[in-house]
Design a protein around this motif. Structure first.
Motif, PDB file in Angstrom:
ATOM      1  N   VAL A  66       0.844  -1.188   0.000  1.00 54.29           N
ATOM      2  CA  VAL A  66       0.000   0.000   0.000  1.00 54.29           C
ATOM      3  C   VAL A  66       0.885   1.245   0.000  1.00 54.29           C
ATOM      4  CG1 VAL A  66      -1.969  -1.057   1.191  1.00 54.29           C
ATOM      5  CG2 VAL A  66      -0.139   0.044   2.523  1.00 54.29           C
ATOM      6  N   SER A  67       0.233   2.354  -0.303  1.00 56.70           N
ATOM      7  CA  SER A  67       0.866   3.660  -0.184  1.00 56.70           C
ATOM      8  C   SER A  67      -0.203   4.660   0.217  1.00 56.70           C
ATOM      9  CB  SER A  67       1.531   4.067  -1.502  1.00 56.70           C
ATOM     10  OG  SER A  67       0.562   4.131  -2.537  1.00 56.70           O
ATOM     11  N   ARG A  68       0.198   5.746   0.826  1.00 58.36           N
ATOM     12  CA  ARG A  68      -0.767   6.781   1.228  1.00 58.36           C
ATOM     13  C   ARG A  68      -0.080   8.136   1.023  1.00 58.36           C
ATOM     14  NH1 ARG A  68      -4.526   7.379   5.757  1.00 58.36           N
ATOM     15  NH2 ARG A  68      -5.982   9.001   5.054  1.00 58.36           N
ATOM     16  N   SER A  69      -0.146   8.607  -0.201  1.00 58.68           N
ATOM     17  CA  SER A  69       0.494   9.881  -0.520  1.00 58.68           C
ATOM     18  C   SER A  69      -0.417  11.067  -0.231  1.00 58.68           C
ATOM     19  CB  SER A  69       0.946   9.910  -1.978  1.00 58.68           C
ATOM     20  OG  SER A  69      -0.156   9.675  -2.823  1.00 58.68           O
ATOM     21  N   THR A  70      -1.712  10.841  -0.179  1.00 54.90           N
ATOM     22  CA  THR A  70      -2.663  11.902   0.139  1.00 54.90           C
ATOM     23  C   THR A  70      -3.643  11.402   1.199  1.00 54.90           C
ATOM     24  OG1 THR A  70      -4.317  11.254  -1.504  1.00 54.90           O
ATOM     25  CG2 THR A  70      -2.571  12.747  -2.242  1.00 54.90           C
ATOM     26  N   THR A  71      -4.355  12.320   1.824  1.00 54.68           N
ATOM     27  CA  THR A  71      -5.374  11.913   2.802  1.00 54.68           C
ATOM     28  C   THR A  71      -6.478  11.111   2.133  1.00 54.68           C
ATOM     29  OG1 THR A  71      -4.940  13.856   4.174  1.00 54.68           O
ATOM     30  CG2 THR A  71      -7.073  12.790   4.473  1.00 54.68           C
ATOM     31  N   GLU A  72      -6.800  11.464   0.877  1.00 53.76           N
ATOM     32  CA  GLU A  72      -7.965  10.883   0.218  1.00 53.76           C
ATOM     33  C   GLU A  72      -7.761   9.470  -0.325  1.00 53.76           C
ATOM     34  OE1 GLU A  72      -8.020  15.113   0.496  1.00 53.76           O
ATOM     35  OE2 GLU A  72      -6.589  13.860  -0.619  1.00 53.76           O
TER      36      GLU A  72
END
Lengths: 114, 113
Positions: A66-72
């Motif tokens: 996984v990755s989470r580059s933005t809140t959305e």
């Protein structure tokens, strides 16, 4: 608000193929999760994120990233798909660190690996 | 190891009766316990949350109890309707500043007209 959206709704993969399951939420939630649900079984946590740039493994992370580059956005990547990854995948989000209001779930992605 | 148990057999009841679903847990000290509803082919929908220091919580026809001594939560639907037919999941959250709930397998409720 659209809530939590997931794409695609359905997908068939061949063994060894890769794909990304997309998840977006428009509620400005800090917490996001990926679960898988096998028939007759409960939801198993794959990965979760407590905010942009922070991710951690859940109960069944092997074979996923996984990755989470933005809140959305919180995409789930399957590398080298295997039949054991045939499942329904749910993305969820929550804005409370105290769990006061529960999680909001997307409609799910039904994945079959042949 | 931590374990959450919900009845695997479906609960069949007649319309108008009270449905009672059970969630038992072992080797766990949840700060919060939640109940969700899941319809076939859809994601779970949050219904109610109860804290460890609360004995009971109500919302319209729904009532949840939480007994930390028995390590059990009961979920009641009064005056049940066929539209209440679904699978109901309980989820336990350890609290402590994080929200990483663990879900039970769920119990299917079938309300007959």
């Amino acid at each position: 608000n659209a809530g939590v959206t997931q794409t695609p709704k359905f997908r068939i993969l061949k063994i060894g193929q890769s794909m990304t399951l997309q998840c977006t939420q428009d509620m400005n939630h800090n917490y996001m999760y990926w679960y898988r649900q096998d028939p007759g079984m409960g939801l198993k946590l794959i990965y979760y994120s407590v905010g942009a740039g922070i991710t951690d493994k859940g109960e069944v992370p092997n074979g996923y990233n996984v990755s989470r580059s933005t809140t959305e956005d919180f995409p789930l990547r399957l590398e080298l798909a295997a039949p054991s990854q045939t499942s329904v995948y749910f993305c969820a989000s929550s804005y409370s660190i105290s769990g006061e209001t529960g999680g909001y779930f997307g409609p799910g992605t039904r994945l079959t690996v042949l | 190891s931590q374990k959450i148990e919900q009845n695997s057999e479906a609960l069949n009841i007649q319309e108008g009766k009270t449905a009672t679903l059970t969630c038992n847990y072992t080797n766990y000290s949840p700060a919060y316990l939640q109940w969700y509803r899941q319809d076939p082919g859809r994601g779970p929908v949050f219904l109610l949350l109860i804290r460890e220091n609360e004995k009971e919580k109500r919302k319209e026809r729904l009532k949840v109890t939480f007994d930390t001594t028995l390590k059990q939560s009961l979920f009641h639907i009064t005056a049940s309707q066929p539209a209440d037919s679904a699978t109901y999941l309980c989820a336990l959250d350890p609290g402590g500043g994080s929200y990483i709930p663990t879900f039970g397998r769920g119990t299917s409720l079938i309300v007959h007209p």
